[in-house]
Design a protein around this motif. Sequence first.
Motif, PDB file in Angstrom:
ATOM      1  N   ILE A   1      -2.971   5.667  -5.716  1.00 42.02           N
ATOM      2  CA  ILE A   1      -2.117   4.690  -6.397  1.00 42.02           C
ATOM      3  C   ILE A   1      -1.039   4.269  -5.406  1.00 42.02           C
ATOM      4  CG2 ILE A   1      -0.458   4.352  -8.266  1.00 42.02           C
ATOM      5  CD1 ILE A   1      -2.053   6.581  -9.784  1.00 42.02           C
ATOM      6  N   ARG A   2      -0.858   2.981  -5.288  1.00 40.62           N
ATOM      7  CA  ARG A   2       0.194   2.414  -4.436  1.00 40.62           C
ATOM      8  C   ARG A   2       1.293   1.903  -5.351  1.00 40.62           C
ATOM      9  NH1 ARG A   2       1.827  -2.627  -2.294  1.00 40.62           N
ATOM     10  NH2 ARG A   2       2.401  -2.512  -0.094  1.00 40.62           N
ATOM     11  N   LYS A   3       2.492   2.443  -5.191  1.00 42.13           N
ATOM     12  CA  LYS A   3       3.615   2.023  -6.019  1.00 42.13           C
ATOM     13  C   LYS A   3       4.650   1.364  -5.123  1.00 42.13           C
ATOM     14  CE  LYS A   3       6.851   3.639  -9.505  1.00 42.13           C
ATOM     15  NZ  LYS A   3       7.349   4.775 -10.265  1.00 42.13           N
ATOM     16  N   GLU A   4       4.920   0.095  -5.406  1.00 42.48           N
ATOM     17  CA  GLU A   4       5.867  -0.680  -4.612  1.00 42.48           C
ATOM     18  C   GLU A   4       7.163  -0.840  -5.386  1.00 42.48           C
ATOM     19  OE1 GLU A   4       5.975  -5.028  -2.407  1.00 42.48           O
ATOM     20  OE2 GLU A   4       4.057  -4.153  -2.986  1.00 42.48           O
ATOM     21  N   PHE A   5       8.275  -0.593  -4.715  1.00 41.67           N
ATOM     22  CA  PHE A   5       9.584  -0.726  -5.323  1.00 41.67           C
ATOM     23  C   PHE A   5      10.233  -2.016  -4.833  1.00 41.67           C
ATOM     24  CE2 PHE A   5       8.554   3.730  -5.227  1.00 41.67           C
ATOM     25  CZ  PHE A   5       8.943   4.172  -6.476  1.00 41.67           C
ATOM     26  N   PRO A   6      10.717  -2.854  -5.754  1.00 46.26           N
ATOM     27  CA  PRO A   6      11.315  -4.134  -5.357  1.00 46.26           C
ATOM     28  C   PRO A   6      12.736  -3.948  -4.833  1.00 46.26           C
ATOM     29  CG  PRO A   6      11.353  -3.911  -7.732  1.00 46.26           C
ATOM     30  CD  PRO A   6      10.666  -2.685  -7.193  1.00 46.26           C
ATOM     31  N   GLN A   7      12.835  -3.646  -3.575  1.00 45.12           N
ATOM     32  CA  GLN A   7      14.144  -3.449  -2.953  1.00 45.12           C
ATOM     33  C   GLN A   7      14.058  -3.874  -1.489  1.00 45.12           C
ATOM     34  OE1 GLN A   7      14.236   0.837  -3.618  1.00 45.12           O
ATOM     35  NE2 GLN A   7      14.179   1.175  -1.410  1.00 45.12           N
ATOM     36  N   ILE A   8      15.186  -3.942  -0.856  1.00 44.98           N
ATOM     37  CA  ILE A   8      15.228  -4.280   0.562  1.00 44.98           C
ATOM     38  C   ILE A   8      15.923  -3.133   1.284  1.00 44.98           C
ATOM     39  CG2 ILE A   8      16.146  -5.884   2.271  1.00 44.98           C
ATOM     40  CD1 ILE A   8      15.868  -8.075   0.166  1.00 44.98           C
ATOM     41  N   PRO A   9      15.305  -2.535   2.289  1.00 51.32           N
ATOM     42  CA  PRO A   9      13.943  -2.801   2.759  1.00 51.32           C
ATOM     43  C   PRO A   9      12.916  -2.324   1.739  1.00 51.32           C
ATOM     44  CG  PRO A   9      14.834  -0.882   3.883  1.00 51.32           C
ATOM     45  CD  PRO A   9      15.936  -1.439   3.022  1.00 51.32           C
ATOM     46  N   PRO A  10      11.699  -2.901   1.802  1.00 48.51           N
ATOM     47  CA  PRO A  10      10.660  -2.531   0.840  1.00 48.51           C
ATOM     48  C   PRO A  10      10.338  -1.038   0.906  1.00 48.51           C
ATOM     49  CG  PRO A  10       9.965  -4.382   2.195  1.00 48.51           C
ATOM     50  CD  PRO A  10      11.252  -3.873   2.764  1.00 48.51           C
ATOM     51  N   LYS A  11      10.034  -0.469  -0.237  1.00 50.21           N
ATOM     52  CA  LYS A  11       9.667   0.943  -0.318  1.00 50.21           C
ATOM     53  C   LYS A  11       8.330   1.022  -1.046  1.00 50.21           C
ATOM     54  CE  LYS A  11      11.179   5.319  -2.328  1.00 50.21           C
ATOM     55  NZ  LYS A  11      12.203   5.973  -3.130  1.00 50.21           N
ATOM     56  N   VAL A  12       7.376   1.720  -0.435  1.00 49.21           N
ATOM     57  CA  VAL A  12       6.051   1.890  -1.026  1.00 49.21           C
ATOM     58  C   VAL A  12       5.706   3.368  -0.980  1.00 49.21           C
ATOM     59  CG1 VAL A  12       3.601   1.295  -0.876  1.00 49.21           C
ATOM     60  CG2 VAL A  12       5.332  -0.413  -0.289  1.00 49.21           C
ATOM     61  N   GLU A  13       5.221   3.886  -2.092  1.00 50.30           N
ATOM     62  CA  GLU A  13       4.798   5.282  -2.166  1.00 50.30           C
ATOM     63  C   GLU A  13       3.329   5.352  -2.555  1.00 50.30           C
ATOM     64  OE1 GLU A  13       8.953   7.426  -3.564  1.00 50.30           O
ATOM     65  OE2 GLU A  13       7.416   7.010  -5.073  1.00 50.30           O
ATOM     66  N   TYR A  14       2.655   6.365  -2.036  1.00 53.47           N
ATOM     67  CA  TYR A  14       1.243   6.586  -2.338  1.00 53.47           C
ATOM     68  C   TYR A  14       1.078   7.946  -2.992  1.00 53.47           C
ATOM     69  CZ  TYR A  14       0.563   2.684   0.814  1.00 53.47           C
ATOM     70  OH  TYR A  14       0.622   1.448   1.408  1.00 53.47           O
ATOM     71  N   SER A  15       0.169   8.006  -3.956  1.00 54.38           N
ATOM     72  CA  SER A  15      -0.149   9.269  -4.618  1.00 54.38           C
ATOM     73  C   SER A  15      -1.613   9.219  -5.024  1.00 54.38           C
ATOM     74  CB  SER A  15       0.743   9.479  -5.842  1.00 54.38           C
ATOM     75  OG  SER A  15       0.561   8.436  -6.772  1.00 54.38           O
ATOM     76  N   LEU A  16      -2.154  10.377  -5.377  1.00 56.88           N
ATOM     77  CA  LEU A  16      -3.538  10.428  -5.840  1.00 56.88           C
ATOM     78  C   LEU A  16      -3.624   9.944  -7.275  1.00 56.88           C
ATOM     79  CD1 LEU A  16      -4.804  13.881  -4.503  1.00 56.88           C
ATOM     80  CD2 LEU A  16      -5.287  11.626  -3.572  1.00 56.88           C
TER      81      LEU A  16
END
Length: 118
Positions: free
Chosen positions: A77-92
């Motif tokens: 799962i790719r979770k993108e956070f709407p912020q600057i700078p962009p933040k993306v987290e990955y999990s199973l």
Amino acid sequence: MRSETGKTCVPTGVDLKDTGFGYTLSLISGKYKMIILYWLSENKIMRHNELKRSIGTISFKTLSIMLKELEADGLIIRKEFPQIPPKVEYSLSERGLSLVPLLNMMCDWGEKNRLPAL
């Protein structure tokens, strides 16, 4: 080799890609996919640069491609956070978590069957 149902995994005359065994291989094949799955199973949530540091030998581009493929296959799962700078987290994903016992079995097998260094 037989599945839990007792059927052969790759029947004669059947294309490998049309079997459960072939399908599983298509999802986890490649130099880095299983390593990515391993790190995510150990750490639960990781960012791109954390994964890159943990793997060490993977390029930014290759990691990006592998993550996109794993996401498209429903394993992460790719979770993108709407912020600057962009933040993306990955999990199973749940589907990805279902591969963890397979990864553990491979680890156990390797520990039991590793040949001594020459």
